[in-house]
Design a protein around this motif. Structure first.
Motif, short mmCIF file in Angstrom:
data_model
loop_
_atom_site.label_atom_id
_atom_site.label_comp_id
_atom_site.label_asym_id
_atom_site.label_seq_id
_atom_site.Cartn_x
_atom_site.Cartn_y
_atom_site.Cartn_z
N ASP A 310 -9.08 45.65 -66.57
CA ASP A 310 -9.55 44.48 -67.31
C ASP A 310 -9.28 43.21 -66.52
O ASP A 310 -10.12 42.30 -66.46
N GLY A 311 -8.09 43.13 -65.92
CA GLY A 311 -7.75 41.96 -65.11
C GLY A 311 -8.70 41.78 -63.95
O GLY A 311 -9.06 40.65 -63.59
N ALA A 312 -9.13 42.90 -63.33
CA ALA A 312 -10.05 42.81 -62.20
C ALA A 312 -11.42 42.30 -62.63
O ALA A 312 -12.00 41.42 -61.99
N LYS A 313 -11.95 42.86 -63.72
CA LYS A 313 -13.26 42.41 -64.20
C LYS A 313 -13.24 40.93 -64.55
O LYS A 313 -14.16 40.18 -64.19
N GLU A 314 -12.22 40.51 -65.25
CA GLU A 314 -12.12 39.10 -65.63
C GLU A 314 -11.87 38.23 -64.40
O GLU A 314 -12.35 37.09 -64.34
#
Length: 350
Positions: A310-314
């Protein structure tokens, strides 16, 4: 002014034994699929990259670049954070840092240091073959266990420590100079180079070497309570790489900068996913653009709360939204009158 490149992602925190994170083509495909344009490659992870082979084989480097390019990705930098750490290790940390090196040098600090230095020199050649301008690393530390002066440091200890650190790094910096690549030290607690003052001490020991530069990561300055915006104004000429990593610092009546030996989630200073912390990235991107930084904005994910995927996508979206296209005109050009020497003299009363 120049434009910062991005978004990029440091692959170190994402590589693993499961697909798509266990081989170079698949992790490239994944990074591109969530919006990244660049990848910073950890050179110690043989699942993704063969550093020794890259140092000697242009064919291999061309293949690696080709795989990345097939997914619309550029290689931003190679990283030797783990090997750079091992260039200088105080004996107090030998057992803990042996895990960064191959088994054949465990328990042998001299051999481990020689291995690390060789790795850095491989990285210089590999970076050259890949056509890179910058390289990401750590400095290592001989003095860190004395960072707080109690007991009182013996006279001359700091000077001797930095002299030895400079002695070890100077041949490496020269190798990178021959390759046309900058070494960018991530200024990080636990390293002897952890703030502006220690970086300046190091520069003095390596003769202000032009290849000794900085990987700017504001998260480490938040945890030290250092002014991360003023830092850019002071050291912008040496900032040649950029980790986009968020952090927060919330002291309490029970714990402060040193964290009380607590786990990351309980510490007053902790790393967060992009946008979840306290760092003023709008001002950071503005200052770096103002000072003509045209390297890559590379997300490094380290968060004790949010899932890394999730951190990567955001993070890809967050960086893309912060990139600034520099203006090619002044905002008040509409009111300009052009140069008129006679008029100027009249205004000046000449």
């Amino acid at each position: 002014m120049r434009r910062i490149q991005g978004p990029g992602i440091f692959l170190a925190q994402f590589s693993g034994d499961d697909s798509p994170f266990n081989n170079f083509p698949d992790i490239c495909k994944w990074a591109a699929s969530i919006g990244f344009k660049g990848i910073q490659v950890p050179t110690w992870d043989g699942r993704l990259f063969d550093l020794k082979k890259a140092a000697s084989s242009q064919t291999y480097c061309d293949e690696i670049k080709g795989i990345a390019a097939s997914y619309g990705l550029a290689i931003t930098e190679l990283s030797t954070h783990l090997q750079g750490q091992l260039v200088a290790v105080n004996p107090a940390y030998d057992a803990m840092f042996d895990g960064f090196a191959p088994p054949e040098v465990h328990g042998n600090p001299k051999a481990r240091t020689e291995w690390a230095i060789e790795q850095l020199k491989f990285a210089a050649k590999a970076s050259q073959r890949l056509g890179l301008r910058s390289h990401a690393s750590f400095s290592g530390a001989l003095l860190w266990h004395t960072f707080y002066p109690w007991p009182q440091r013996p006279q001359g200890l700091v000077e001797q420590g930095f002299a030895e650190l400079g002695k070890r790094w100077l041949p490496i910096l020269n190798a990178f100079d021959e390759a046309g690549v900058d070494v960018c030290y991530e200024l990080h607690p636990g390293e002897d180079l952890h703030d502006g003052v220690t970086f300046e001490r190091f520069l003095d020991e390596v003769g202000q070497h032009s290849r000794a530069n900085i990987l700017y990561d504001p998260s480490h300055f938040v945890l030290q309570q250092l002014d991360y915006l003023a830092f850019i104004d002071i050291y912008h000429e040496r900032i040649k790489a950029f980790h986009v990593k968020d952090a927060e610092f919330t002291p309490s009546g029970r714990s402060g900068v040193y964290g009380g030996y607590q786990s990351w989630i309980d510490r007053p200073g902790r790393f967060r996913s992009l946008g979840d912390g306290q760092i003023n990235f709008k001002s950071i991107f503005s200052k770096l653009t103002q000072h003509n930084f045209d390297g890559w904005a590379v997300m490094e994910w380290e968060c004790c709360i949010k899932h890394p995927l999730d951190g990567a996508k955001e993070g890809a979206k967050f960086i893309a939204e912060h990139l600034i296209t520099p203006t090619d005109k002044a905002f008040d050009d509409f009111a300009g009158q052009g140069q008129d020497i006679t008029l100027n003299k009249h205004i000046l009363g000449l």
